[in-house]
Design an enzyme around this catalytic site. Structure first.
Site, mmCIF file in Angstrom:
data_model
loop_
_atom_site.group_PDB
_atom_site.id
_atom_site.type_symbol
_atom_site.label_atom_id
_atom_site.label_comp_id
_atom_site.label_asym_id
_atom_site.label_seq_id
_atom_site.Cartn_x
_atom_site.Cartn_y
_atom_site.Cartn_z
ATOM 1 N N GLU A 131 23.200 67.602 16.967
ATOM 2 C CA GLU A 131 22.294 66.476 16.712
ATOM 3 C C GLU A 131 21.171 66.910 15.786
ATOM 4 O O GLU A 131 20.889 68.103 15.647
ATOM 5 C CB GLU A 131 21.734 65.909 18.019
ATOM 6 N N ARG A 166 20.692 62.533 22.180
ATOM 7 C CA ARG A 166 21.218 62.279 20.833
ATOM 8 C C ARG A 166 22.572 62.945 20.610
ATOM 9 O O ARG A 166 23.272 62.631 19.642
ATOM 10 C CB ARG A 166 20.230 62.807 19.774
ATOM 11 N N SER A 203 14.376 74.422 13.635
ATOM 12 C CA SER A 203 13.297 73.445 13.766
ATOM 13 C C SER A 203 12.325 73.674 12.624
ATOM 14 O O SER A 203 11.707 74.737 12.537
ATOM 15 C CB SER A 203 12.613 73.641 15.119
ATOM 16 N N HIS A 283 4.373 75.458 23.210
ATOM 17 C CA HIS A 283 5.074 74.310 22.645
ATOM 18 C C HIS A 283 4.362 73.008 22.960
ATOM 19 O O HIS A 283 4.299 72.096 22.124
ATOM 20 C CB HIS A 283 6.539 74.241 23.085
ATOM 21 N N PHE A 290 0.425 67.886 17.191
ATOM 22 C CA PHE A 290 1.127 66.995 16.274
ATOM 23 C C PHE A 290 0.924 65.535 16.678
ATOM 24 O O PHE A 290 0.713 64.667 15.832
ATOM 25 C CB PHE A 290 2.622 67.324 16.218
ATOM 26 N N HIS A 307 14.553 68.787 13.066
ATOM 27 C CA HIS A 307 15.335 69.872 13.635
ATOM 28 C C HIS A 307 16.814 69.535 13.633
ATOM 29 O O HIS A 307 17.212 68.384 13.456
ATOM 30 C CB HIS A 307 14.824 70.298 15.025
#
Lengths: 335, 335
Positions: A131, A166, A203, A283, A290, A307
């Site tokens: 994905e 996904r 990523s 993370h 972000f 990613h």
């Protein structure tokens, strides 16, 4: 709003997505759409530890049956005393072409180091166990360069578990069969053979178009958190299921650094990658930083994040190292 | 390691937990275990806006058929111009006793305000649609006081989705049937009737035993992040599916504040609560701050955190308000 799983890969579910049908992400994201004839992808990472990229590499990447796309990168923050790999990654969606290419170039690559380390790390996942996610519908990177195009805005993102949802195989498959890792040494060659599936993530970050306050926020807040997370995974990742991690800066044809970087990680399983992503302070710091930037900039955000993730069975993997620093790639697992 | 779902509530799955069987949480947590005869629980919140707790309330809570456990709380940080509720919550695991009690005391409570606001907010979820989590196996709070005891360390925690996975109904049920909220006004009474299920969370903090650096970290870092999150939900929660939220400080029998607090939130659905918890910067800040503290203190952590969550069908709910501030509880949805 469409599903990240294309219609031809939709099957009767025995496993459910993590969010209800009325879930709506708070910002749009997109996935790479491949031609329906594409059944399998190849991601082949080739590295050299002589610190410069040999002309041979360019020739091989551009040879017949070579990758439809490749790029080259160097450590974003070289580790004192650690390997200073030049890493090229090539992408194929024609496994027969890859097989011919690999047969022709693998041995030449590995035996060409004259004492400097060389390595190859390859997976060829089925399209169902792969994905992508992109924040913008333009300028594809990585495997998405091979795609026919981008989807419209997809439903399965903006929550923990979107990565799994996904992946078409998640409709029926727990995507979880990790195993121990065997290390076979024969002469100067080391083959690393995981007995279970492994999970690969690339990523990426592209701050080429980020200016002013956004650029300062990226370089001053997000990138340091990203770097801390990447260094955690490199140095202490084994404890959380990360077999190996590199944080790389993409370079141009002349070897000059661009404003693009990516982390590439090999994981014991998709589940381990999920747990780290959603719970590790570094993370979460990246994610929160972000999120704040995206909320502040709204449609004006120029930072590009993406990613690609794949889960590959043992017979879809190839890890081989020659004369390498003992902490190179999956060698670190045996270290 | 045991499952949070007790054997008698385990059924053949049509839905899967979010983590693989080999998942191991990084720190232990525990759930309340009720006698197997308990099929349903009642959580009844009663509030008054006269700013002091009437003696009547104590009498009612201690009357025949009254709750097996109750506590009382006031706003942790009263909002200027907002309601200054005194909130008592009672817990039953015998619905027949609750029904008798409610018939006898509901009207007396609601009509006793003499112009000051009174309200009741009650759910009676089936045991399958309810879960708890506690960081320690001692000093139960809330509904857990009714339990026969605590479990051993359970598997389903330490990841996003553990809340759902601990709820027995999640084995077979998406736990997602939200609906619009009707507001019925009749004289001075307002009944609020969600047409779908609602999700209730009581999420508590106890820093009684926290001293020194831990106490400073709680009051200086975690509590301010918690307060910010609670105020977000109170003031802007509707946008993320939070119908109402109160951040309360538990008081003792004499009305004096203790070192215990809790947030109580009414949510459109468990999924909305999940999304906020796992993505909102204020909650991630709480989560990260607590994670850092737990990692630093290891077994020495004295801060106690717990929660109880329930999903209740429309016929398992009762929301009624008299003479209340227009932003009281679920009245805010109609505001």
């Amino acid at each position: 709003m469409e599903s990240a799983i294309p219609p031809q890969l939709s099957v009767p579910r025995v496993r459910h997505p993590r969010v209800p049908d009325d879930y709506e992400p708070r910002f749009p994201s997109f996935v790479a759409r491949h031609r329906t004839s594409v059944r399998r992808l190849v991601m082949a990472y080739l590295g050299t530890q002589e610190g410069r990229s040999p002309a041979w590499l360019d020739a091989a990447m551009n040879a017949p049956d070579g990758p439809r796309h490749h790029d080259r990168a160097v450590p974003a923050w070289p580790e004192p005393g650690g390997p200073r790999d030049v890493v090229a990654v090539g992408y194929w969606d024609d496994t027969a072409a890859f097989d011919r290419w690999f047969t022709r170039h693998r041995e030449a690559w590995l035996s060409g180091g004259a004492g400097d380390g060389r390595w190859v790390e390859v997976v060829r996942p089925a399209i169902e166990r792969y994905e992508t996610i992109f924040g913008r519908r333009s300028r594809p990177e990585g495997v998405a360069v091979l795609a026919a195009g981008f989807s419209g805005p997809v439903r399965e993102h903006g929550y923990w578990g979107g990565m799994r949802d996904r992946m078409p195989a998640s409709q029926v498959d727990p995507l979880h069969d990790p195993g121990p890792v065997d290390v076979e040494r024969r002469g100067d060659r080391v083959r690393v053979r995981p007995r279970g599936s492994v999970c690969l993530i690339r990523s990426g970050q592209d701050w080429t178009d980020s200016g002013g306050q956004e650029r300062r926020a990226y370089l001053g807040e997000i990138e340091p958190a990203l770097r801390e997370g990447m260094e955690f995974l490199r140095d202490r990742g084994r404890g959380v299921g990360c077999l190996a991690n590199r944080y790389l800066r993409v370079v141009d044809a002349a070897g000059r650094p661009t404003d693009r970087s990516y982390g590439v990680g090999w994981w014991r399983s998709l589940a381990d990658l999920e747990r780290w992503s959603e719970s590790h302070p570094t993370h979460l710091a990246i994610f929160s930083a972000f999120g704040r930037l995206a909320a502040a900039r709204r449609d004006g955000l120029e930072l590009r994040l993406y990613h690609e993730v794949a889960v590959a069975n043992p017979d879809e993997q190839w890890f081989e190292y020659v004369d390498c620093h003992p902490r190179t790639g999956l060698l670190a697992v045996a270290d």
